[in-house]
Scaffold this active site. Structure first.
Site, mmCIF file in Angstrom:
data_model
loop_
_atom_site.group_PDB
_atom_site.id
_atom_site.type_symbol
_atom_site.label_atom_id
_atom_site.label_comp_id
_atom_site.label_asym_id
_atom_site.label_seq_id
_atom_site.Cartn_x
_atom_site.Cartn_y
_atom_site.Cartn_z
ATOM 1 N N HIS A 70 0.836 -1.216 0.000
ATOM 2 C CA HIS A 70 0.000 0.000 0.000
ATOM 3 C C HIS A 70 0.866 1.260 0.000
ATOM 4 O O HIS A 70 0.430 2.312 0.459
ATOM 5 C CB HIS A 70 -0.940 0.039 1.205
ATOM 6 C CG HIS A 70 -1.675 -1.240 1.446
ATOM 7 N ND1 HIS A 70 -2.926 -1.485 0.932
ATOM 8 C CD2 HIS A 70 -1.316 -2.366 2.118
ATOM 9 C CE1 HIS A 70 -3.317 -2.708 1.295
ATOM 10 N NE2 HIS A 70 -2.349 -3.265 1.999
ATOM 11 N N LYS A 79 15.748 22.070 -10.944
ATOM 12 C CA LYS A 79 15.110 20.807 -11.318
ATOM 13 C C LYS A 79 16.014 19.854 -12.078
ATOM 14 O O LYS A 79 16.797 20.236 -12.926
ATOM 15 C CB LYS A 79 13.870 21.069 -12.206
ATOM 16 C CG LYS A 79 12.719 21.737 -11.507
ATOM 17 C CD LYS A 79 12.035 20.878 -10.441
ATOM 18 C CE LYS A 79 11.255 19.742 -11.040
ATOM 19 N NZ LYS A 79 10.054 20.214 -11.738
ATOM 20 N N GLU A 99 9.708 8.597 -16.992
ATOM 21 C CA GLU A 99 8.372 9.177 -17.203
ATOM 22 C C GLU A 99 7.875 8.892 -18.622
ATOM 23 O O GLU A 99 6.714 8.566 -18.840
ATOM 24 C CB GLU A 99 8.411 10.691 -16.992
ATOM 25 C CG GLU A 99 8.545 11.105 -15.552
ATOM 26 C CD GLU A 99 8.699 12.615 -15.447
ATOM 27 O OE1 GLU A 99 7.733 13.277 -15.082
ATOM 28 O OE2 GLU A 99 9.793 13.128 -15.749
ATOM 29 N N SER A 154 14.722 21.893 -16.189
ATOM 30 C CA SER A 154 13.515 22.657 -16.467
ATOM 31 C C SER A 154 13.919 23.975 -17.106
ATOM 32 O O SER A 154 14.988 24.516 -16.818
ATOM 33 C CB SER A 154 12.773 22.921 -15.152
ATOM 34 O OG SER A 154 11.984 24.081 -15.259
#
Ligand code: ARG
Length: 463
Positions: free
Chosen positions: A162, A289, A296, A283
């Site tokens: 979980h 970043k 992804e 970024s």
């Protein structure tokens, strides 16, 4: 261009008017099926050899056909071939060019076959080649997983259920879970290859042919292990394409789960790993970043492969026997599936061995979530408590730890004995993270020794 063969459509005598220009473009597949040019030529050469063996072509004709086809292959490879939408697809483009080059002999090549069995053969040859390129990439990824598992066999991290800290596991054990998934993908692909490797050529348009063809000889020349046993099925079967796409969809599902963990683990909140800079981008606006683009993107690309599987299943679901033009729609989903799988696998096989594990962070995280609570419960069972009662006792100890901010291993013996008088000094052996993972020392368990043994088995399988 010297090789203008697009003036006239092949086999157009039956028609009293020429095809509408839009319909011509709409029904053509040359824009995408040119990708199979090598397989089309390979299939044609084998077919011509077979026709020669059974006496339909003579040796001179065969030589002319082979030379012509080889020259065409060189023209295409060099980018000098002029594709024609009038010739509709790869098969007719090549045949028209061959006829332009060698004359009437070129027109004899299509004896005893049809584009229906020709295209089915080409796709099978094409997928077989791609399977043979994908298998080593899967093995390369497996190799990377084993090497990181070996390196991190004793590294401790929290195991989750979980997405809540559950029990400590070793990082190597986690890598081996991914190894098992890829192992099943390899098995699925090897199994799929067997059914891909069936020769449909000789089915002709649908009913077979009146010529005395020798399909076994063609199969032998093309390296097919078997021959399709029914001509109607031979031209219309695309199960192998669906199976391949199913393999791909499952592999992408695995890579996507894998990606999801890499994205989480490389976040500032987890800090379990660092991905090397060369697999990340920055970024345009936030200077701090470092984004995990590769995982992804692989996670995102999974969707298109699922879509292709659904396209192919739907493509086939209402087709009566035998060939229908619908089948031309099998190629784009298949080709994109191949490209997506190859790209994703390449990225992963390159990236996985370069993952940097932040051992102190994973250790600290395992400590934070009361991950040895089950060990304490098992300890109390060993001291004579029923499991449900020991579960209750440990629940109270955890509640206390939440209040005070202490892990179970950080509580004093006195405090622990306040929850159960069965607890004695030896409890600390089971409450440490090292003790917890080492105790799960059975086949398939997380103990470092088991991880090392599984790694050795894995390397032996890959060898
Ligand atoms: N381009 C076609 C395909 O991809 C080749 C077979 C065409 N056969 C036919 N009878 N129209 O399926």
């Amino acid at each position: 261009m010297s090789n203008q063969h697009n003036q006239e459509k092949l086999s157009s005598a039956r028609f009293s008017e020429s095809t509408d220009a839009f319909v011509e473009a709409f029904t053509a597949s040359i824009q995408f099926d040119k990708r199979m040019y090598k397989q089309d030529i390979q299939g044609s050469i084998a077919h011509a050899k077979m026709l020669t063996k059974v006496g339909i072509l003579n040796q001179q004709e065969l030589n002319d056909i082979i030379n012509g086809l080889q020259q065409i292959e060189a023209e295409i490879a060099a980018g000098n071939f002029s594709w024609s939408i009038k010739q509709e697809d790869i098969h007719m483009n090549i045949e028209a060019r061959l006829t332009q080059m060698i004359g009437i002999t070129g027109k004899k090549l299509h004896t005893g076959r049809s584009r229906n069995d020709q295209v089915a053969t080409d796709i099978r040859l094409y997928i077989r080649d791609e399977i043979d390129a994908i298998l080593p990439e899967l093995k390369r990824l497996q190799h990377g997983l084993l090497s990181i598992a070996e390196r991190e066999a004793a590294t401790i991290m929290p195991g989750f259920t979980h997405l809540q800290t559950a029990q400590p596991v070793t990082f190597g054990h986690h890598m081996l879970a991914w190894f098992e998934m890829i192992k099943r993908d390899v098995e699925r692909l090897q199994d799929c290859r067997k059914r891909v490797n069936t020769l449909p050529l000789g089915s002709a348009a649908l009913a077979g042919t009146t010529y005395p063809i020798d399909r076994h000889y063609t199969a032998e020349l093309l390296g097919f292990e078997r021959i399709s046993e029914n001509s109607l099925d031979g031209v219309s079967d695309r199960d192998f394409a669906i199976e391949f796409t199913h393999f791909a969809a499952t592999l992408m599902m695995h890579l996507s789960r894998f990606s999801e963990e890499l994205v989480l683990w490389s976040s500032a909140q987890f800090q379990f790993i660092d991905l090397p800079d060369r697999f990340c981008t920055g970024s345009s606006i936030m200077p701090q970043k470092k984004n995990p683009d590769v995982p992804e993107l692989v996670r995102g690309k999974t969707g298109r492969v699922y879509g292709h599987l659904m396209s192919l299943l739907t493509l086939m679901k209402s087709q009566p026997l035998a060939y229908n033009k619908d089948n031309q729609e099998d190629k784009e989903p298949l080709f994109d599936t191949v490209d997506t799988v190859k790209g994703s696998l390449r990225a992963f096989a390159d990236m996985v061995p370069a993952i940097i594990v932040k051992k102190e962070m994973t250790y600290e995280a395992a400590k934070r979530g009361f991950s040895t609570a089950t060990d304490l419960a098992d300890y109390l069972v060993g001291k004579g408590l029923a499991f449900r009662d020991s579960h209750e006792v440990v629940g109270l100890a955890v509640a206390h730890g939440i209040k005070t901010g202490e892990d179970l291993s950080e509580m004093s013996l006195q405090t622990l004995q306040g929850f159960s008088d069965k607890i004695s000094e030896d409890v600390f052996e089971v409450l440490t993270l090292e003790g917890s993972v080492a105790a799960r020392n059975h086949f398939g368990g997380t103990a470092p020794d088991q991880v090392r043994a599984a790694v050795a088995r894995g390397f032996a399988e890959l060898a």
